[in-house]
Design a protein around this motif. Structure first.
Motif, PDB file in Angstrom:
ATOM      1  N   THR A 354       1.084  -0.970   0.151  1.00 34.02           N
ATOM      2  CA  THR A 354       0.333   0.097   0.240  1.00 34.02           C
ATOM      3  C   THR A 354       0.905   1.425   0.186  1.00 34.02           C
ATOM      4  O   THR A 354       0.644   2.702  -0.010  1.00 34.02           O
ATOM      5  CB  THR A 354      -1.063   0.176   0.928  1.00 34.02           C
ATOM      6  N   TRP A 362       1.603  -5.737   3.406  1.00 30.89           N
ATOM      7  CA  TRP A 362       0.187  -6.857   4.593  1.00 30.89           C
ATOM      8  C   TRP A 362       0.138  -8.389   3.408  1.00 30.89           C
ATOM      9  O   TRP A 362       0.311  -8.879   2.151  1.00 30.89           O
ATOM     10  CB  TRP A 362      -0.900  -6.081   3.973  1.00 30.89           C
ATOM     11  N   ASP A 503     -10.660  -8.632   1.352  1.00 35.95           N
ATOM     12  CA  ASP A 503     -10.096  -7.555   2.031  1.00 35.95           C
ATOM     13  C   ASP A 503      -8.990  -6.716   1.390  1.00 35.95           C
ATOM     14  O   ASP A 503      -8.954  -6.098   2.438  1.00 35.95           O
ATOM     15  CB  ASP A 503      -9.703  -8.590   2.606  1.00 35.95           C
ATOM     16  N   THR A 504      -8.846  -6.405   0.628  1.00 35.82           N
ATOM     17  CA  THR A 504      -8.045  -5.971  -0.601  1.00 35.82           C
ATOM     18  C   THR A 504      -8.101  -4.370  -0.492  1.00 35.82           C
ATOM     19  O   THR A 504      -8.070  -3.470  -0.212  1.00 35.82           O
ATOM     20  CB  THR A 504      -7.542  -5.951  -2.014  1.00 35.82           C
ATOM     21  N   ARG A 506     -10.787  -3.783   1.490  1.00 39.13           N
ATOM     22  CA  ARG A 506     -11.170  -3.071   3.066  1.00 39.13           C
ATOM     23  C   ARG A 506     -10.020  -2.513   3.374  1.00 39.13           C
ATOM     24  O   ARG A 506     -10.182  -1.697   3.912  1.00 39.13           O
ATOM     25  CB  ARG A 506     -11.231  -4.880   4.166  1.00 39.13           C
ATOM     26  N   VAL A 507      -8.426  -2.320   3.315  1.00 42.13           N
ATOM     27  CA  VAL A 507      -7.323  -2.365   3.704  1.00 42.13           C
ATOM     28  C   VAL A 507      -6.999  -0.466   2.683  1.00 42.13           C
ATOM     29  O   VAL A 507      -6.729   0.228   3.653  1.00 42.13           O
ATOM     30  CB  VAL A 507      -6.466  -2.952   3.459  1.00 42.13           C
ATOM     31  N   ARG A 511     -10.258   1.393   4.915  1.00 40.69           N
ATOM     32  CA  ARG A 511      -9.084   2.151   5.878  1.00 40.69           C
ATOM     33  C   ARG A 511      -8.585   3.724   5.594  1.00 40.69           C
ATOM     34  O   ARG A 511      -8.286   3.893   6.624  1.00 40.69           O
ATOM     35  CB  ARG A 511      -7.871   0.588   6.600  1.00 40.69           C
ATOM     36  N   CYS A 517     -10.792  -0.621  10.798  1.00 40.64           N
ATOM     37  CA  CYS A 517     -11.756  -1.227  11.022  1.00 40.64           C
ATOM     38  C   CYS A 517     -11.440  -2.353  10.486  1.00 40.64           C
ATOM     39  O   CYS A 517      -9.947  -2.316  10.358  1.00 40.64           O
ATOM     40  CB  CYS A 517     -12.025  -0.739   9.419  1.00 40.64           C
ATOM     41  N   THR A 519      -9.065  -5.556   8.923  1.00 44.40           N
ATOM     42  CA  THR A 519      -8.867  -5.787   7.217  1.00 44.40           C
ATOM     43  C   THR A 519      -8.602  -7.689   6.700  1.00 44.40           C
ATOM     44  O   THR A 519      -7.912  -7.826   6.012  1.00 44.40           O
ATOM     45  CB  THR A 519      -7.291  -5.271   7.367  1.00 44.40           C
TER      46      THR A 519
END
Length: 528
Positions: A354, A362, A503-504, A506-507, A511, A517, A519
């Motif tokens: 990221t 991650w 989940d990607t 989410r990050v 986030r 939040c 992940t």
């Protein structure tokens, strides 16, 4: 006003669905819009079929919303490749799922070249997680490979001679690295044995191998060597003859005469080399190397080769002087892999970057195994036994008599691997050896290329790393893929690919507004 406009290139129904559920509106990809994009292109029949099947899920309301934002800049861009978007035209607040110049670690040539420089950035030794690798179009690396092949042949000859003499080679076996007692969880390597041995070759062959290994050990210890021992190969013609005899021993079953003194000297040399060569155990004794086109994916063009002249011929080294050697890399093959019911597998491990400054990585806790369709054998170097890529294995039928415990769809989850390891007495290996080793390899590879990648605020990228495990469960990094496929090949990969996309987001989206939040299965493993 909320800047919830996205554009997606390619068949990513999961990404589209998740963004719409968050209240985002899709702007169709293509044209010369503010994203700086180029028209969408076809990216493979499997993905095209997925897109047609998904039908984009557009209802009348969604189509109308898309029409209203067709002239607006998208603030989330997901494409199949970096070149689909000109990042120079993007605003800082436009998210895009690629960084520029990641070929420094996502191509075979780039990874091979840049891991050689890891010592400048990290104390990690790439020889502990990346099988040694050479770019054959570079003359110096091509010569280094030839020397490596020769030295490996000499070591391998000693291993074969001593194993045939009944020795357990201390320092070259693959010890367990989990919490179990030594020997309890060792999975034997199915080394093929010849049906009948030819008459022994001259005793000077073993003596030459001892001389070569002695010189090599001395050079590793920075000892001064005054000249070459008279009996060891020193010129190309001598090495050609040595390799011909080595092939006869390993591939054709020729016998070796080994004296007691040679046996003791060989044992001592191999023990000394084991302390300095992290790959001595996994390299085996057949001197198999894997030849790969430098910039292709999905296993295309990859072959396993066990003879030096064959590697050089395939890479175009023997072509006309005016011809250019192709962009090939050659890498030491892991001859002693961890097998499951006699079958080779590799593992696809996702990770997400990221930020490159500071480097922020991650690691995904879920991964999946890909099995070969035929049992492992070093007597047969065909792709069905040695290349785990789904696109390769789908060409072959499953072996007759295949153990029923192996999955018919040729995939397992990492949880199934953990259960299998626990069943063979190696329950601690996953968390104590495999996962820490994969994390260290990923971070090492990224750090080695960090100065070459074009950093951009607002970008992120999901990668797929492929690993194989040695008999001791030590992970060996094979390659890193940009834009790893999200096209499912089984029920398992359909579930996992959907999860990693969820989940990607989410990050990289949730986030930003809420750093606390969830992940999902992503774990932050490195931040400078």
């Amino acid at each position: 006003q909320e800047k919830k406009i996205f554009t997606v290139q390619g068949p990513y129904p999961v990404i589209r669905s998740l963004l719409r559920a968050r209240g985002w509106v899709e702007r169709k990809f293509g044209g010369a819009g503010k994203a700086g994009s180029r028209p969408e292109q076809h990216h493979g029949s499997q993905e095209k079929q997925l897109q047609e099947k998904a039908g984009d899920g557009d209802g009348a309301e969604q189509r109308e919303a898309s029409r209203l934002v067709r002239d607006q800049a998208p603030y989330f861009i997901w494409t199949t490749r970096c070149s689909a978007v000109d990042c120079r035209l993007l605003q800082q607040n436009q998210l895009v799922n690629h960084y520029a110049r990641v070929g420094a670690f996502t191509t075979k040539e780039g990874l091979c070249q840049n891991l050689q420089n890891l010592a400048w950035f990290d104390q990690a030794d790439p020889d502990t997680f990346f099988p040694r690798c050479y770019r054959l179009r570079a003359a110096d690396e091509r010569q280094a490979f030839i020397e490596d092949f020769r030295l490996t042949a000499a070591r391998s000859l000693l291993k074969v001679a001593m194993e045939r003499a009944g020795d357990v080679l201390v320092g070259t076996e693959q010890p367990p690295k989990s919490s179990e007692e030594p020997g309890e969880n060792h999975i034997p390597h199915p080394t093929p044995s010849p049906a009948g041995l030819e008459p022994p070759l001259p005793p000077h062959l073993v003596e030459e191998a001892l001389q070569v290994c002695g010189r090599h050990l001395g050079s590793l210890g920075h000892q001064d060597i005054d000249g070459d021992p008279p009996c060891s190969p020193t010129v190309d013609t001598d090495w050609d003859r040595f390799l011909r005899d080595y092939y006869r021993v390993v591939h054709e079953g020729a016998g070796l005469a080994l004296s007691g003194a040679q046996r003791e000297q060989g044992r001592a040399l191999l023990r000394g080399l084991a302390g300095r060569l992290p790959q001595l155990g996994m390299e085996g004794d057949h001197n198999v190397w894997i030849l790969k086109p430098g910039a292709k994916s999905r296993g295309r063009g990859i072959v396993c080769v066990a003879r030096l002249e064959e590697v050089l011929r395939l890479a175009g080294v023997f072509a006309a002087p005016s011809a250019r050697v192709g962009e090939w890399v050659v890498q030491k093959y892991v001859e002693r892999p961890l097998l499951i019911f006699g079958t080779k597998f590799d593992i696809r491990q996702w990770f997400l970057v990221t930020d490159w400054n500071p480097l922020t990585v991650w690691f995904y806790r879920e991964s999946y195994l890909r099995f070969c369709s035929q049992p492992f054998s070093l007597c047969h170097l065909d792709p069905a036994r040695h290349l785990c890529n789904v696109s390769i294995q789908k060409r072959y039928r499953l072996a007759l008599g295949r153990p029923p415990q192996l999955p018919p769809d040729q995939t397992w989850s990492c949880r199934q691997l953990q259960a299998y390891l626990a069943g063979v007495g190696r329950g601690g290996a996953w968390h104590q050896v495999m996962v820490p080793g994969m994390k260290a390899a990923v971070v090492g590879a990224l750090r080695s290329a960090q100065d070459l990648v074009e950093h951009r605020r607002g970008s992120f990228e999901l990668y797929g790393a492929d690993f194989i495990f040695g008999e001791d469960c030590q992970p060996w990094l094979l390659e890193i893929n940009a834009s790893p496929t999200m096209a499912p090949s089984s029920a398992l990969t359909r579930r996992l690919c959907a999860s990693v996309q969820r989940d990607t987001l989410r990050v990289v989206i949730d986030r930003r507004d809420n750093p606390a939040c969830p992940t999902g299965a992503f774990e932050l493993i490195y931040k400078e």
